[in-house]
Design a protein around this motif. Structure first.
Motif, PDB file in Angstrom:
ATOM      1  N   UNK A   1       0.859  -1.179   0.000  1.00  0.00           N
ATOM      2  CA  UNK A   1       0.000   0.000   0.000  1.00  0.00           C
ATOM      3  C   UNK A   1       0.897   1.232   0.000  1.00  0.00           C
ATOM      4  N   UNK A   2       0.724   2.075  -1.012  1.00  0.00           N
ATOM      5  CA  UNK A   2       1.512   3.289  -1.123  1.00  0.00           C
ATOM      6  C   UNK A   2       0.568   4.413  -1.533  1.00  0.00           C
ATOM      7  N   UNK A   3       0.750   5.568  -0.959  1.00  0.00           N
ATOM      8  CA  UNK A   3      -0.135   6.680  -1.308  1.00  0.00           C
ATOM      9  C   UNK A   3       0.118   7.100  -2.747  1.00  0.00           C
TER      10      UNK A   3
ATOM     11  N   UNK B   1       2.987   9.495  -3.025  1.00  0.00           N
ATOM     12  CA  UNK B   1       4.285   8.822  -2.941  1.00  0.00           C
ATOM     13  C   UNK B   1       4.619   8.117  -4.251  1.00  0.00           C
ATOM     14  N   UNK B   2       3.605   7.553  -4.879  1.00  0.00           N
ATOM     15  CA  UNK B   2       3.813   6.899  -6.164  1.00  0.00           C
ATOM     16  C   UNK B   2       4.271   7.914  -7.210  1.00  0.00           C
ATOM     17  N   UNK B   3       3.625   9.070  -7.241  1.00  0.00           N
ATOM     18  CA  UNK B   3       4.006  10.121  -8.191  1.00  0.00           C
ATOM     19  C   UNK B   3       5.442  10.571  -7.932  1.00  0.00           C
ATOM     20  N   UNK B   4       5.794  10.740  -6.683  1.00  0.00           N
ATOM     21  CA  UNK B   4       7.162  11.132  -6.337  1.00  0.00           C
ATOM     22  C   UNK B   4       8.158  10.083  -6.821  1.00  0.00           C
TER      23      UNK B   4
END
Length: 81
Positions: A8-10, A13-16
């Motif tokens: 699970x990743x926000x 955070x994925x965009x970063x």
């Protein structure tokens, strides 16, 4: 043997993480995403519920039982601002 893990990743955070990739990695990711989107769209096109909804929309269009965007805007001005 393939091991699968789920993390699970926000979304932020994925965009970063994506922004930190180099160009070749971004292209590889784009290819993977395009393949996944194509497969998902094909599955939708074969879904009986979607097929029925499309047919219903076509029949409504043939009966001229629809509202143009101009008509919608004229009758719902509060939703266009």
């Amino acid at each position: 043997m393939t091991t699968t893990i789920q993390v699970d990743i926000s979304f932020d955070s994925l965009i970063t993480a994506i922004k930190s990739l180099d160009l070749s990695q971004k292209r590889q990711l784009l290819e993977i995403l395009e393949d996944q989107i194509f497969e998902a769209e094909e599955e939708l096109e074969e879904d009986p519920k979607i097929i029925a909804e499309i047919e219903e929309a076509r029949q409504a269009y043939q009966r001229r039982d629809y509202q143009t965007i101009q008509d919608y805007i004229a009758t719902h001005p509060e939703k266009t601002t």
